[in-house]
Structures are given as C-alpha cells and as structure tokens.
Design a protein around this motif. Structure first.
Motif, PDB file in Angstrom:
ATOM      1  N   ARG A  97       0.864  -1.294  -0.316  1.00 15.51           N
ATOM      2  CA  ARG A  97      -0.172   0.360  -0.096  1.00 15.51           C
ATOM      3  C   ARG A  97       0.760   1.033  -0.004  1.00 15.51           C
ATOM      4  O   ARG A  97       2.055   1.512   0.349  1.00 15.51           O
ATOM      5  N   ASP A 101      -0.547   7.798   2.220  1.00  9.29           N
ATOM      6  CA  ASP A 101      -2.202   7.947   2.828  1.00  9.29           C
ATOM      7  C   ASP A 101      -2.811   6.467   3.146  1.00  9.29           C
ATOM      8  O   ASP A 101      -4.095   6.311   3.069  1.00  9.29           O
ATOM      9  N   THR A 103      -3.290   3.508   1.816  1.00 10.29           N
ATOM     10  CA  THR A 103      -3.798   3.088  -0.007  1.00 10.29           C
ATOM     11  C   THR A 103      -4.028   2.275  -0.593  1.00 10.29           C
ATOM     12  O   THR A 103      -2.107   2.128  -1.076  1.00 10.29           O
ATOM     13  N   ALA A 108      -7.709   2.864  -6.189  1.00  9.26           N
ATOM     14  CA  ALA A 108      -7.938   4.271  -6.367  1.00  9.26           C
ATOM     15  C   ALA A 108      -8.822   4.740  -7.238  1.00  9.26           C
ATOM     16  O   ALA A 108      -8.764   6.255  -7.637  1.00  9.26           O
ATOM     17  N   SER A 118      -3.494   8.729  -3.568  1.00  4.24           N
ATOM     18  CA  SER A 118      -2.581   7.714  -4.268  1.00  4.24           C
ATOM     19  C   SER A 118      -4.026   8.177  -5.357  1.00  4.24           C
ATOM     20  O   SER A 118      -3.516   7.735  -6.385  1.00  4.24           O
TER      21      SER A 118
END
Length: 319
Positions: A97, A101, A103, A108, A118
């Motif tokens: 990830r 952030d 993510t 995304a 992201s």
C-alpha cells in the motif's frame, strides 16, 4: 506525429523514456513515475501498460524489463504507452500500500486531481490510460503460490465484457478469472470508458519469479501480435475460466501437505490437503466442497487454527 508522455517524447519510429511528474515527496522534492513511449513507424492502435500499482508486486516490472528492450519502433504499427512503476511511494519501501495515505492504489481509480496521494497518482495514470485502445494492468497475485492468470474484472453484464474476455484470451496465460472486481480497480474503471482492460496476475512470490515474468512477457507479445502492433499473427487458444473461488483454512494447527498441484483439476470430495504434527501424525484431512481447479496455495507449510491454506477456482469452463 510526435507522441509525448510526461517528459518522454518520440517521433514515429522512435522510443523514449522519461518521467511523469505527479507530486512532491515529504521534503518538497518533485517526484515522477518512470514512463516510456514507443511510437511505431506505422499507424495503428494504442496500447497502455502499467506495473506495480501495488508496490510489492514486482513481476510486472520484471515483464517490462524484458519487453521494452525488445521493442523496435520501426517494426511497430501504433503506439505503446507505459508507466513502469505506478505506486511510487510503496515501491520505494517494498510495501503493498501507499505509505503516504495507507491506500491500496488499485482501489483508487479513476482518481482525483486534487485528492490524496494515491488518488492523484491514479488520476494522472488514468488520464494516460484513456488515450489507449487496449490496457494491460500488470499485477502479481500474492506472496502465496499462485497460477499465472488473467483477470477480467468488469462483470459479465458490462457492455465491454466480451471485449475484455477477448483481450484476456489474447494474452493467453491459460487461466482466466472472470469475476467482477472491487470498485476502484483500473480494470473496472477503464471499461466504463469503453476500453478493454485486464489484470494479468502473474503468479505469486517475494521479489519476482522468472517463470511468471517469462509468461507475462509472452503474453504482452501475444497481445501486440493479436491487435496488429506487430506483423506476426497470433491465434487464440482456449482458456480455462473460473468465475468464483472457494477458500479453505485449516481447522487445526500443524504442518500442511497439499495434495494437488497448482492448475490441477479438483473433484468434490477429493482430499485437498492434510495437516499433521511435526512428527507426521495426521490431525486433519480437508476435502473439496466442489469441482474446480487448484488456483492458489500457501507457501509456508506451518499453519495455525483457521489460517488460510488454499483456494479452488469454481464454476469452471473452457472458452
């Protein structure tokens, strides 16, 4: 006609590499994604490829290191646009990830120009992807042992479903997962723009696996031939398709022996795996609930109670 992508710029018959700037690091330094443009001498379609949207999925990067040096723009009709590493921050620290952030990048899309780290990267790469006629989003299944497959993620009711299936068949790994994916995947967002898109999930490993990298390299060249980027022809071969999974965990702790090989057919009631003590004493035998194909299996033999062991692809056919 000159084709540009970030700082890369190529006239017909040329190839160039550069960077696509998408933001700044924490010290305020600008950073950019590595990109390449292959502008064929002849006219034709546009292919977009990207790798490492999950920062530790490196087999796709391995594919690009094999493919790009073999591309001769003088022999290509059309254009190839490539983003070599999408999840820049995660790649730097070998994580899945984006650590900026927290993510998963492939959740995304289509992104946002003014969003999180992201979302901004997704937006920038999606703008490039929308220039294409076909898209390959190169992934790696997991760190478990996994077959080389291609995933069609748009869903069977999507208007682009047949075109995505055709692209998966052209890539030709031999196995296709035809199952609607989560929101935010490139292979979900790009078909909404009318662009056939697939996720080649090239095995599973830590680092990259040469066998899967070679399979992915062959798949990219299959696509280039089938969609007339190259003059050689490519015939479609039948693929084994699964539409769902059954996952199996261990009911006890111990040492696992999996009784089937990846890609091998499984019959309902057949033993999938055995769990023993460290002295080889049988503690449990787990059988398949349904017919299918062994799709994925854990890499390490030791398991705790309830821990994941393997997945069987079900609702299997050949197309």
């Amino acid at each position: 006609m000159t084709t540009t992508l970030g700082t890369a710029s190529a006239e017909p018959g040329e190839i160039d590499t550069g960077r696509l700037e998408v933001g700044e690091t924490r010290d305020g330094s600008p950073f950019g994604l590595p990109v390449a443009v292959v502008n064929g001498a002849g006219t034709g379609k546009t292919l977009y490829m990207q790798a490492a949207s999950d920062g530790d999925e490196l087999n796709g990067v391995g594919v690009l290191t094999r493919v790009v040096p073999r591309l001769d723009p003088a022999e290509i009709s059309g254009t190839i646009l490539i983003v070599g590493i999408v999840n820049y921050h995660a790649f730097q620290v070998a994580e899945h990830r984006n650590p900026i952030d927290d993510t998963k990048m492939n959740r995304a899309y289509p992104g946002s120009e003014n969003g999180t780290s992201s979302e901004r990267i997704a937006h920038a790469t999606f703008d490039v992807a929308k220039r294409a006629d076909v898209i390959l989003d190169l992934h790696q299944g997991s760190t478990s042992r996994m077959i080389d497959e291609v995933r069609v993620r748009c869903g069977k009711r999507h208007r682009m479903h047949e075109e995505c299936l055709e692209l998966a068949k052209a890539f030709g790994c031999g196995y296709v997962l035809d199952q609607k994916g989560p929101d935010g995947q490139l292979a979900r967002a790009a078909p909404d723009e009318g662009i056939p898109t697939v996720d080649p999930e090239l095995g599973g490993c830590v680092g990259w696996d040469e066998t899967s990298v070679q399979k992915g390299t062959e798949g990219v060249f299959n696509v280039l031939r089938y969609y007339d980027f190259l003059s050689e022809s490519h015939d479609l071969n039948r693929q084994i398709r699964a539409s769902s999974f059954e996952q199996y965990g261990s009911p006890v702790g111990g040492v696992v022996t999996i009784e089937k090989e990846l890609g091998q057919q499984v019959r309902a009631g057949e033993t999938l795996f055995e769990v023993t003590t460290v002295f080889g004493e049988t503690k449990a035998e787990i059988t398949a609930d349904s017919d299918g194909v062994l799709w994925r299996a854990r890499r390490l033999p030791q398991v705790a109670t309830g821990e994941y062991v393997c997945s069987v692809g079900t609702d299997v056919d050949s197309y």
